[in-house]
Design a protein around this motif. Structure first.
Motif, mmCIF file in Angstrom:
data_model
loop_
_atom_site.group_PDB
_atom_site.id
_atom_site.type_symbol
_atom_site.label_atom_id
_atom_site.label_comp_id
_atom_site.label_asym_id
_atom_site.label_seq_id
_atom_site.Cartn_x
_atom_site.Cartn_y
_atom_site.Cartn_z
ATOM 1 N N THR A 19 0.738 -1.310 -0.120
ATOM 2 C CA THR A 19 -0.032 0.086 -0.136
ATOM 3 C C THR A 19 0.879 1.274 -0.066
ATOM 4 O OG1 THR A 19 -0.194 -0.092 2.502
ATOM 5 C CG2 THR A 19 -2.062 -0.975 1.191
ATOM 6 N N HIS A 28 -4.625 8.473 -6.954
ATOM 7 C CA HIS A 28 -5.483 8.577 -5.725
ATOM 8 C C HIS A 28 -6.674 9.600 -6.152
ATOM 9 C CE1 HIS A 28 -6.924 10.172 -1.792
ATOM 10 N NE2 HIS A 28 -6.785 8.678 -1.698
ATOM 11 N N GLN A 40 -10.636 0.429 -4.951
ATOM 12 C CA GLN A 40 -11.056 -0.421 -3.725
ATOM 13 C C GLN A 40 -10.985 -1.627 -3.976
ATOM 14 O OE1 GLN A 40 -15.368 1.061 -4.141
ATOM 15 N NE2 GLN A 40 -14.768 3.139 -3.646
ATOM 16 N N GLU A 43 -7.789 -2.607 -2.824
ATOM 17 C CA GLU A 43 -7.257 -2.610 -1.122
ATOM 18 C C GLU A 43 -8.028 -3.587 -0.687
ATOM 19 O OE1 GLU A 43 -9.099 1.223 -0.199
ATOM 20 O OE2 GLU A 43 -7.509 2.477 -0.834
ATOM 21 N N ARG A 44 -9.072 -4.150 -1.239
ATOM 22 C CA ARG A 44 -9.904 -5.352 -0.482
ATOM 23 C C ARG A 44 -8.746 -6.531 -0.685
ATOM 24 N NH1 ARG A 44 -14.550 -2.924 -2.575
ATOM 25 N NH2 ARG A 44 -14.595 -4.003 -4.391
#
Length: 256
Positions: A19, A28, A40, A43-44
């Motif tokens: 990250t 971003h 998203q 990130e998951r």
């Protein structure tokens, strides 16, 4: 400078595993909905990966403890096939080294057939050593399933070229002169035991699929010898085979 397409961004995100990667900051503030959705999803994915890594490390805690306390070879042990009406009980001992990193290794019952097959090949290739021992139906009938399982487990240990300094065993204590830790649901708590469960499961499943050709009509390739409706119908129609356990109900009523 032209903006990257959403497809290009998605492809780039698939290569990122941290990250803190600077690329994430460059996208971003991209207001495109597809980009924000891709972020998203990224990130998951990383959250799931982190969770899997933490679970893996937690399942390695027993091995690490014994390594840190002077043990060199730690064998995880498990069995498959105590409950079926037909076929053998298969036991396995697996010795891993400290850099073993197959995160997907867990209780074989939680894996798909495809996942087990892939992990089986990699475990056999990457483990320090793997040993398998089998007791067939006649031995099970003679000894009882619990004793036959213990006997096969002890033989699996004795067949190892590296004498273990410690055993981690799934539920079954063994009468052998090696220190051991017995864990209930050990294949969910120890990587070595989980690896042994995968190898034993794959080995036995292959045997039962072979038996399905020798003794068709019982559904062995699907039920692996367990008492399914198809299996019981085969017993009713054709009687018991040589691989059926005479001491397991309802097999005795189908003996010729």
């Amino acid at each position: 400078m032209n903006k990257e397409t959403i497809s290009q961004i998605k492809a780039r995100l698939q290569t990122i595993t941290d990250t803190t990667d600077p690329y994430l900051q460059t996208i971003h503030d991209d207001s495109r909905k597809g980009v924000q959705t891709a972020i998203q999803q990224f990130e998951r994915r990383l959250a799931r990966q982190k969770e899997a890594e933490e679970a893996f490390n937690n399942r390695f805690k027993y091995e690490k403890y014994y390594w840190e306390n002077g043990c060199q070879y730690i064998a995880g042990m498990d069995e498959v096939g105590r409950g079926p009406l037909a076929g053998p009980v298969v036991t396995c001992a697996v010795i891993l080294n400290a850099d073993f990193d197959l995160i997907g290794v867990t209780d074989s019952k939680q894996l798909t057939r495809h996942e087990r097959e892939n992990l089986y090949l990699r475990i056999v290739d990457e483990a320090v050593e793997v040993s398998i021992a089998v007791n067939d139906a006649p031995v099970i009938d003679q000894m009882n399933i619990y004793a036959a399982t213990q006997d096969a487990m002890i033989r699996a240990v004795n067949h190892l070229h590296h004498r273990p300094d410690h055993l981690i065993v799934d539920a079954v204590p063994l009468a052998i002169d090696i220190p051991q830790t017995t864990l209930i649901k050990g294949d969910q708590k120890s990587i070595s035991v989980a690896a042994a469960s995968i190898v034993a499961k794959e080995y036995r499943d292959h045997l039962m699929r072979d038996y399905d050709y020798v003794y068709p009509g019982y559904g062995f390739a699907q039920n692996m010898g367990y008492g399914t409706k198809e299996h019981l119908a085969g017993l009713e129609k054709m009687g018991a085979t040589p691989i059926h356990r005479r001491s397991f109900n309802p097999v005795p009523k189908y003996l010729n």
